[in-house]
Scaffold this motif. Sequence first.
Motif, mmCIF file in Angstrom:
data_model
loop_
_atom_site.group_PDB
_atom_site.id
_atom_site.type_symbol
_atom_site.label_atom_id
_atom_site.label_comp_id
_atom_site.label_asym_id
_atom_site.label_seq_id
_atom_site.Cartn_x
_atom_site.Cartn_y
_atom_site.Cartn_z
ATOM 1 N N ARG A 170 36.164 -10.174 0.217
ATOM 2 C CA ARG A 170 35.813 -9.795 -0.651
ATOM 3 C C ARG A 170 34.253 -9.394 -0.781
ATOM 4 O O ARG A 170 33.829 -9.644 -0.263
ATOM 5 C CB ARG A 170 35.551 -11.266 -1.926
ATOM 6 C CG ARG A 170 37.063 -11.513 -1.922
ATOM 7 C CD ARG A 170 37.391 -11.490 -3.224
ATOM 8 N NE ARG A 170 39.251 -11.626 -3.121
ATOM 9 C CZ ARG A 170 39.962 -11.620 -4.148
ATOM 10 N NH1 ARG A 170 39.548 -10.260 -5.261
ATOM 11 N NH2 ARG A 170 40.508 -12.288 -4.150
ATOM 12 N N ASP A 171 33.441 -8.825 -2.571
ATOM 13 C CA ASP A 171 32.455 -8.534 -2.270
ATOM 14 C C ASP A 171 31.756 -9.282 -2.507
ATOM 15 O O ASP A 171 31.462 -10.250 -2.946
ATOM 16 C CB ASP A 171 32.053 -7.390 -3.439
ATOM 17 C CG ASP A 171 30.466 -6.686 -4.133
ATOM 18 O OD1 ASP A 171 30.973 -6.352 -2.357
ATOM 19 O OD2 ASP A 171 30.319 -6.892 -4.823
ATOM 20 N N GLY A 172 30.202 -9.519 -1.302
ATOM 21 C CA GLY A 172 29.080 -10.299 -1.542
ATOM 22 C C GLY A 172 29.715 -11.110 -0.479
ATOM 23 O O GLY A 172 28.940 -12.456 -0.192
ATOM 24 N N SER A 173 30.812 -11.314 0.256
ATOM 25 C CA SER A 173 31.460 -12.084 1.029
ATOM 26 C C SER A 173 29.775 -12.037 2.691
ATOM 27 O O SER A 173 29.517 -10.780 3.089
ATOM 28 C CB SER A 173 32.717 -11.848 1.997
ATOM 29 O OG SER A 173 33.950 -12.075 1.115
ATOM 30 N N ILE A 174 29.838 -12.897 3.578
ATOM 31 C CA ILE A 174 29.093 -13.081 4.416
ATOM 32 C C ILE A 174 29.926 -12.447 5.538
ATOM 33 O O ILE A 174 30.722 -12.310 5.929
ATOM 34 C CB ILE A 174 28.594 -14.622 5.063
ATOM 35 C CG1 ILE A 174 27.790 -14.956 3.389
ATOM 36 C CG2 ILE A 174 27.532 -14.740 6.102
ATOM 37 C CD1 ILE A 174 26.514 -14.409 3.273
ATOM 38 N N LEU A 175 29.483 -11.249 6.755
ATOM 39 C CA LEU A 175 29.173 -10.942 7.881
ATOM 40 C C LEU A 175 28.168 -11.205 8.660
ATOM 41 O O LEU A 175 26.868 -11.343 8.268
ATOM 42 C CB LEU A 175 29.566 -9.231 7.346
ATOM 43 C CG LEU A 175 30.882 -9.084 6.556
ATOM 44 C CD1 LEU A 175 30.795 -7.525 6.031
ATOM 45 C CD2 LEU A 175 31.962 -9.649 6.446
ATOM 46 N N GLN A 176 28.927 -11.426 10.213
ATOM 47 C CA GLN A 176 28.258 -11.085 11.094
ATOM 48 C C GLN A 176 28.260 -10.004 11.883
ATOM 49 O O GLN A 176 29.061 -9.350 11.783
ATOM 50 C CB GLN A 176 27.909 -12.595 11.545
ATOM 51 C CG GLN A 176 27.887 -13.926 11.351
ATOM 52 C CD GLN A 176 27.613 -14.825 12.491
ATOM 53 O OE1 GLN A 176 28.767 -15.162 13.154
ATOM 54 N NE2 GLN A 176 27.282 -16.207 11.413
ATOM 55 N N LEU A 177 26.844 -9.834 12.301
ATOM 56 C CA LEU A 177 26.693 -8.644 13.228
ATOM 57 C C LEU A 177 26.108 -8.881 14.262
ATOM 58 O O LEU A 177 25.134 -9.606 14.358
ATOM 59 C CB LEU A 177 26.559 -7.447 12.686
ATOM 60 C CG LEU A 177 25.570 -6.316 13.267
ATOM 61 C CD1 LEU A 177 27.221 -5.429 14.122
ATOM 62 C CD2 LEU A 177 24.872 -5.872 12.754
#
Length: 365
Positions: A268-275
């Motif tokens: 979903r747009d705005g979801s938290i992602l980690q790199l």
Amino acid sequence: MLPFLTHAGRGLLALGLSISVLSACGEADPENLVIHQPVIAIAPELQDSYQVDRIFVGRAVAQQRSALGFELDGRIEQVLVREGDEVAAGDTLVKLDTRLLQHEKQQLEAELADARAQLKLALSSLERQQSLKEKGYTSAQRIDELAAARQGWLASIESLQVGLAANETRIEKSALKAPYAARVTRRYADSGAVLNAGQAVLEVIFQGAGEAEVGIPQALIASLEAGNYQLSAGAELLDASILSVGSQVELATRTVTVRFAYPRANIRDGSILQLQLPETVNKPGYWLPVSAVTDGIRGLWNVYLLTPDPEPGLYQVSRENVRIHHVMDDQFFVSGEIAGKPVVLDGLHRIVPGQSVRLLSDGSE
């Protein structure tokens, strides 16, 4: 087990058995019998640097986001979608009431038919007057008047055709269509609402390859390379590549925004992602297993080193302070004066500095 013996009796019996065993061993003096603790040691290799896996948090952003509205004023006749619906490019989302436009179209079509009839009449009259002129029965002025009338009707027909084309365009624009494959995220109006031109009715976001914005410290920007990276959204892993690197440093976070692209996923747009990015720390030191390091006093950490003992085959234990720089799984990256000396691998609770031990293995197996 002798249940009839008292506690004292069992003690005397055990002492007697011990004396019997020692007597059976011949003339060996138990006070002179020394057992050297066996230990396992490793020879750590000096490393010029170590890597730290840094985690940076970002968010999923839509590749395209559009607030859709009509170019015309009008009243909404029907809203065909709801928030959360997925639509294909070209799907009709909202319709305006086009009854007035349909009436205008009918009027223009009637006027066009009349103009074509008048043109046909003008052409017939002109042809007839030209025949009479050859016989001298009409004047040149009459012919000029009919020619002018023909041109006037031709112009009227062209104008009406343009008006019809404009009318059809307005009717076409009274149906709001999806500009691309999208998901409806917001709905601002319902059926019956009267809109002004340009007023937003729906908000949609692109449904396809996703993008993410991640803030990365300026010091790490130079180490970024074109290639594959991995983003994580909970348990889901996404292969990603760099789209662009920001040109300015965010004042609040002191980071540079890097935009990544990843294949279409249910994010979903705005979801938290980690790199996760590996960072190389240029610090010399050694990798040691956790079992080889013990805590000391005043927050220091210790390892036990082995140096050759005067007695062949034995080693003496010494203690050396080390500093822990990084922890990874079951290993410490440490620095200290341990070059060229075997480090005891485990069992540190069984030895003390100054003790002579026997080397059981070098830990290389």
